[in-house]
Design a protein around this motif. Sequence first.
Motif, PDB file in Angstrom:
ATOM      1  N   GLY A 165       0.827  -1.198   0.000  1.00 29.89           N
ATOM      2  CA  GLY A 165       0.000   0.000   0.000  1.00 29.89           C
ATOM      3  C   GLY A 165       0.860   1.246   0.000  1.00 29.89           C
ATOM      4  O   GLY A 165       2.094   1.173   0.000  1.00 29.89           O
ATOM      5  N   ASP A 166       0.221   2.386   0.005  1.00 33.66           N
ATOM      6  CA  ASP A 166       0.919   3.663  -0.039  1.00 33.66           C
ATOM      7  C   ASP A 166       0.989   4.279   1.355  1.00 33.66           C
ATOM      8  O   ASP A 166       0.112   4.051   2.186  1.00 33.66           O
ATOM      9  N   PRO A 167       2.023   5.092   1.602  1.00 35.81           N
ATOM     10  CA  PRO A 167       2.090   5.793   2.881  1.00 35.81           C
ATOM     11  C   PRO A 167       0.941   6.799   2.984  1.00 35.81           C
ATOM     12  O   PRO A 167       0.491   7.342   1.978  1.00 35.81           O
ATOM     13  N   THR A 168       0.475   7.015   4.206  1.00 38.75           N
ATOM     14  CA  THR A 168      -0.586   7.992   4.435  1.00 38.75           C
ATOM     15  C   THR A 168      -0.114   9.018   5.459  1.00 38.75           C
ATOM     16  O   THR A 168       0.769   8.742   6.276  1.00 38.75           O
ATOM     17  N   LYS A 169      -0.717  10.186   5.404  1.00 36.84           N
ATOM     18  CA  LYS A 169      -0.379  11.247   6.342  1.00 36.84           C
ATOM     19  C   LYS A 169      -0.581  10.754   7.766  1.00 36.84           C
ATOM     20  O   LYS A 169      -1.586  10.120   8.076  1.00 36.84           O
ATOM     21  N   GLY A 170       0.395  11.023   8.600  1.00 35.85           N
ATOM     22  CA  GLY A 170       0.333  10.607   9.998  1.00 35.85           C
ATOM     23  C   GLY A 170       1.086   9.323  10.297  1.00 35.85           C
ATOM     24  O   GLY A 170       1.394   9.050  11.456  1.00 35.85           O
ATOM     25  N   ASP A 171       1.395   8.522   9.273  1.00 36.77           N
ATOM     26  CA  ASP A 171       2.174   7.296   9.496  1.00 36.77           C
ATOM     27  C   ASP A 171       3.537   7.656  10.077  1.00 36.77           C
ATOM     28  O   ASP A 171       4.150   8.652   9.686  1.00 36.77           O
ATOM     29  N   ILE A 172       4.023   6.834  10.987  1.00 33.10           N
ATOM     30  CA  ILE A 172       5.404   6.968  11.458  1.00 33.10           C
ATOM     31  C   ILE A 172       6.200   5.925  10.692  1.00 33.10           C
ATOM     32  O   ILE A 172       5.872   4.739  10.722  1.00 33.10           O
ATOM     33  N   VAL A 207       1.938  13.614   1.222  1.00 36.27           N
ATOM     34  CA  VAL A 207       2.196  12.544   0.256  1.00 36.27           C
ATOM     35  C   VAL A 207       2.069  13.088  -1.163  1.00 36.27           C
ATOM     36  O   VAL A 207       1.648  14.234  -1.363  1.00 36.27           O
ATOM     37  N   GLU A 208       2.408  12.260  -2.129  1.00 37.26           N
ATOM     38  CA  GLU A 208       2.372  12.695  -3.527  1.00 37.26           C
ATOM     39  C   GLU A 208       1.026  13.332  -3.875  1.00 37.26           C
ATOM     40  O   GLU A 208      -0.028  12.879  -3.428  1.00 37.26           O
ATOM     41  N   PRO A 212       5.863  15.679  -5.410  1.00 37.85           N
ATOM     42  CA  PRO A 212       5.792  14.923  -6.669  1.00 37.85           C
ATOM     43  C   PRO A 212       5.475  13.446  -6.468  1.00 37.85           C
ATOM     44  O   PRO A 212       5.549  12.914  -5.353  1.00 37.85           O
ATOM     45  N   LYS A 213       5.152  12.799  -7.561  1.00 32.24           N
ATOM     46  CA  LYS A 213       4.834  11.372  -7.564  1.00 32.24           C
ATOM     47  C   LYS A 213       5.996  10.572  -6.975  1.00 32.24           C
ATOM     48  O   LYS A 213       7.149  10.819  -7.261  1.00 32.24           O
ATOM     49  N   GLY A 214       5.657   9.615  -6.115  1.00 36.18           N
ATOM     50  CA  GLY A 214       6.666   8.736  -5.540  1.00 36.18           C
ATOM     51  C   GLY A 214       7.457   9.332  -4.394  1.00 36.18           C
ATOM     52  O   GLY A 214       8.445   8.746  -3.955  1.00 36.18           O
ATOM     53  N   LYS A 215       7.038  10.483  -3.871  1.00 38.82           N
ATOM     54  CA  LYS A 215       7.762  11.150  -2.781  1.00 38.82           C
ATOM     55  C   LYS A 215       6.826  11.415  -1.604  1.00 38.82           C
ATOM     56  O   LYS A 215       5.610  11.467  -1.767  1.00 38.82           O
ATOM     57  N   ILE A 216       7.425  11.590  -0.434  1.00 45.52           N
ATOM     58  CA  ILE A 216       6.694  12.029   0.754  1.00 45.52           C
ATOM     59  C   ILE A 216       7.494  13.134   1.429  1.00 45.52           C
ATOM     60  O   ILE A 216       8.701  13.267   1.207  1.00 45.52           O
ATOM     61  N   PHE A 217       6.822  13.910   2.259  1.00 42.88           N
ATOM     62  CA  PHE A 217       7.459  14.920   3.094  1.00 42.88           C
ATOM     63  C   PHE A 217       7.301  14.436   4.525  1.00 42.88           C
ATOM     64  O   PHE A 217       6.185  14.185   4.981  1.00 42.88           O
ATOM     65  N   ALA A 218       8.419  14.261   5.233  1.00 47.09           N
ATOM     66  CA  ALA A 218       8.391  13.692   6.581  1.00 47.09           C
ATOM     67  C   ALA A 218       9.109  14.605   7.565  1.00 47.09           C
ATOM     68  O   ALA A 218      10.131  15.196   7.232  1.00 47.09           O
ATOM     69  N   MET A 219       8.548  14.708   8.784  1.00 51.37           N
ATOM     70  CA  MET A 219       9.160  15.524   9.831  1.00 51.37           C
ATOM     71  C   MET A 219       9.079  14.805  11.169  1.00 51.37           C
ATOM     72  O   MET A 219       8.192  13.979  11.392  1.00 51.37           O
ATOM     73  N   GLY A 220       9.987  15.178  12.060  1.00 42.42           N
ATOM     74  CA  GLY A 220       9.943  14.683  13.426  1.00 42.42           C
ATOM     75  C   GLY A 220       8.912  15.446  14.229  1.00 42.42           C
ATOM     76  O   GLY A 220       8.560  16.579  13.893  1.00 42.42           O
ATOM     77  N   VAL A 236      11.407  12.489   0.611  1.00 45.26           N
ATOM     78  CA  VAL A 236      11.796  11.086   0.745  1.00 45.26           C
ATOM     79  C   VAL A 236      11.178  10.285  -0.400  1.00 45.26           C
ATOM     80  O   VAL A 236       9.966  10.358  -0.631  1.00 45.26           O
ATOM     81  N   ASP A 237      12.015   9.550  -1.097  1.00 46.75           N
ATOM     82  CA  ASP A 237      11.538   8.665  -2.159  1.00 46.75           C
ATOM     83  C   ASP A 237      10.843   7.462  -1.521  1.00 46.75           C
ATOM     84  O   ASP A 237      11.378   6.857  -0.591  1.00 46.75           O
ATOM     85  N   GLU A 238       9.658   7.125  -2.007  1.00 39.64           N
ATOM     86  CA  GLU A 238       8.922   5.989  -1.441  1.00 39.64           C
ATOM     87  C   GLU A 238       9.728   4.691  -1.501  1.00 39.64           C
ATOM     88  O   GLU A 238       9.536   3.809  -0.681  1.00 39.64           O
TER      89      GLU A 238
END
Length: 177
Positions: free
Chosen positions: A60-67, A91-92, A129-137, A154-156
């Motif tokens: 599956g794909d990452p979703t907002k809020g996932d650690i 997410v993308e 963009p497609k295939g990327k996520i933005f992640a923060m602590g 971050v590349d998926e």
Amino acid sequence: MSSKLKKEIYEWIKTIGVALVVAVVIIQFIRPTIVNGESMYPTLEDKDYLIINRMAYKLGDPTKGDIVVFGTDLEQENGDKKDLVKRVIAVEGDHLKIKDSKIYINGKLIDEPYIHDNYTTGDIDTDIPKGKIFAMGDNRENSMDSRMSQVGLVDEHDLVGKVMIRLFPFNSIGTVK
């Protein structure tokens, strides 16, 4: 060789075989990791022992809020590549804007009850963009994350897995959100 001895040997071989199959399956689906630092405080603390689901983003794909845990090009002191533990913020296809320490996804201010303080540095306005996520602590003032050029989007494909369970310290065992 007696039939009793043959049967005993067969049972041992069967038991060892089943144990090996179970071990391989476990290694393919989960992986332990240890939190290094305070970037996810108060959700996770330094030296927390985590189990991550390695199959989560293969199915599956990452979703907002996932650690998540993801690989980087950053090096540890021993020269190995460093994995980071962060929260998926966008997410993308999302439009992300950080302004005046507030985070907006697709024009809406997001609620972040999990963050350590209410201050998020950075002035960012970008489309993911497609295939990327933005992640923060969660501890924004003490986190090397997608806001920094050393990490960036971050590349998926670099996602190692999704954090499932905290195993240690024992008084905090359970799922992580």
